[in-house]
Design a protein around this motif. Structure first.
Motif, PDB file in Angstrom:
ATOM      1  N   GLN A 191       0.762  -1.280   0.002  1.00 44.75           N
ATOM      2  CA  GLN A 191       0.129   0.062  -0.137  1.00 44.75           C
ATOM      3  C   GLN A 191       0.699   1.077   0.024  1.00 44.75           C
ATOM      4  OE1 GLN A 191      -3.650  -0.140   2.567  1.00 44.75           O
ATOM      5  NE2 GLN A 191      -2.783  -2.151   3.135  1.00 44.75           N
ATOM      6  N   PRO A 192       1.476   1.809  -1.122  1.00 41.51           N
ATOM      7  CA  PRO A 192       2.049   2.925  -1.198  1.00 41.51           C
ATOM      8  C   PRO A 192       1.189   4.231  -0.896  1.00 41.51           C
ATOM      9  CG  PRO A 192       1.522   2.208  -3.565  1.00 41.51           C
ATOM     10  CD  PRO A 192       1.125   1.203  -2.641  1.00 41.51           C
ATOM     11  N   HIS A 193       1.840   5.353  -0.888  1.00 39.84           N
ATOM     12  CA  HIS A 193       1.149   6.562  -0.412  1.00 39.84           C
ATOM     13  C   HIS A 193       0.172   6.821  -1.714  1.00 39.84           C
ATOM     14  CE1 HIS A 193       2.142   7.776   3.547  1.00 39.84           C
ATOM     15  NE2 HIS A 193       3.177   7.557   3.266  1.00 39.84           N
ATOM     16  N   PRO A 194      -0.728   7.471  -1.769  1.00 41.46           N
ATOM     17  CA  PRO A 194      -1.279   8.212  -2.879  1.00 41.46           C
ATOM     18  C   PRO A 194      -0.272   9.088  -3.712  1.00 41.46           C
ATOM     19  CG  PRO A 194      -2.204   9.228  -1.023  1.00 41.46           C
ATOM     20  CD  PRO A 194      -1.456   8.090  -0.571  1.00 41.46           C
ATOM     21  N   ALA A 195      -0.230   9.098  -4.751  1.00 41.18           N
ATOM     22  CA  ALA A 195       0.527  10.505  -5.614  1.00 41.18           C
ATOM     23  C   ALA A 195       0.566  11.774  -4.968  1.00 41.18           C
ATOM     24  CB  ALA A 195       0.465  10.314  -7.078  1.00 41.18           C
TER      25      ALA A 195
END
Length: 308
Positions: free
Chosen positions: A30-34
């Motif tokens: 789960q990466p951060h949102p752009a």
């Protein structure tokens, strides 16, 4: 009867598939949102250099036995022993192939704070993203900009040496589900700006808890023993308790600042072991940051030495 058995088995299969799907969804990378990284702003390389020292990046990512200016060649290759196996530190120099020269800020930031690799894979928490999760987008962006000014290296570190089941990256999603968050490690009532700054450094980029806090069998922090000391994860001995009830209980804030500045203790001793490298890095920070660290260490709850 046979029909009921078949129907029951079918139900179990469906429920198992739903459960597996839910697990995979919850534990996915789960990466951060752009938009999170868009808030990093214009890079400040000078601040990035301070964050670099704060995080002790050289200590792990330099080539083995490098000295002086050669330490700024972040070639990787140092081996870190742990109860789970041996981790080989990667090259994070600006080299486009062997290092992170082709990475975007989002890729770098998500690796550092979310444990998500450039191809969307889970990373091992030997990279202490459990602590770095508390870093601001600004500090991460500045750090990335500073690293890009350093020399390149084409060294490729060997793969990690991990046995089953620790070599299964899928399981890291479960570890993150249990332990990865950006909440404060301790709640401090009425903390002033100095203590808050110290909390940010110690709990975030300084990642002090990675060595000074005991862990459970899965490698997660024992939350109620924050900074209470722990076995040395790389070998013999113990990492000391640095809470107000530990060996430094009699130290004043000024004593802690002196220790972080020049390595001298109130007992006329001198910093040693792996802490010597940490102290060298902390000495490069502004005096106000070392004072903030000292204020935070005096403000946190005290614990007796951890038995674990």
């Amino acid at each position: 009867m046979a029909g009921k058995i078949v129907k029951g088995l079918g139900t179990l299969v469906v429920l198992g598939a739903i459960g597996a799907g839910a697990f995979l969804y919850i534990t996915r990378p789960q990466p951060h949102p752009a938009s999170f990284w868009e808030g990093a702003g214009t890079p400040d390389v000078k601040n990035g250099e301070l964050v670099f020292s704060m995080g002790g990046c050289v200590s792990c990512h330099m080539a083995p036995k490098a000295e002086g200016e050669a330490q700024l060649v972040l070639a990787g290759g140092i081996a870190i022993n742990s109860p789970f196996g041996k981790f080989h530190v990667p090259n994070i120099s600006p080299d486009e192939k062997a290092g992170i020269g082709s990475w975007t800020l989002a890729q770098f930031g998500d690796a550092l704070t979310r444990g998500v690799g450039p191809n969307g894979e889970h990373l091992y928490p030997s990279l202490p993203y459990g602590s770095y999760a508390r870093m601001t987008a600004k500090d991460v962006g500045d750090l990335f900009a500073y690293i890009k000014t350093l020399p390149k290296s084409d060294n490729v570190a060997p793969p990690h040496e991990l046995g089953f089941p620790f070599n299964m990256r899928l399981a890291l999603g479960g570890w993150k589900f249990l332990y990865l968050n950006d909440a404060p490690r301790v709640t401090l009532a009425n903390a002033d700006d100095k203590v808050k700054r110290g909390q940010y450094i110690v709990e975030g980029p300084g990642h002090c808890g990675e060595c000074h806090t005991p862990r459970d069998p899965l490698g997660g922090f024992l939350a109620d023993q924050w900074l209470a000391g722990a076995p040395n994860p790389e070998g013999e001995g113990r990492i000391p308790n640095i809470t107000p009830e530990g060996p430094i209980a009699s130290w004043s804030e000024a004593d802690i600042v002196t220790y972080l500045t020049d390595g001298n203790t109130p007992e006329f001793d001198y910093v040693g072991g792996t802490m010597a490298e940490v102290q060298k890095n902390m000495a490069k920070l502004p005096a106000s940051d070392r004072e903030a660290i000292a204020a935070y260490l005096k403000a946190i709850p005290g614990h007796e030495d951890s038995p674990k």
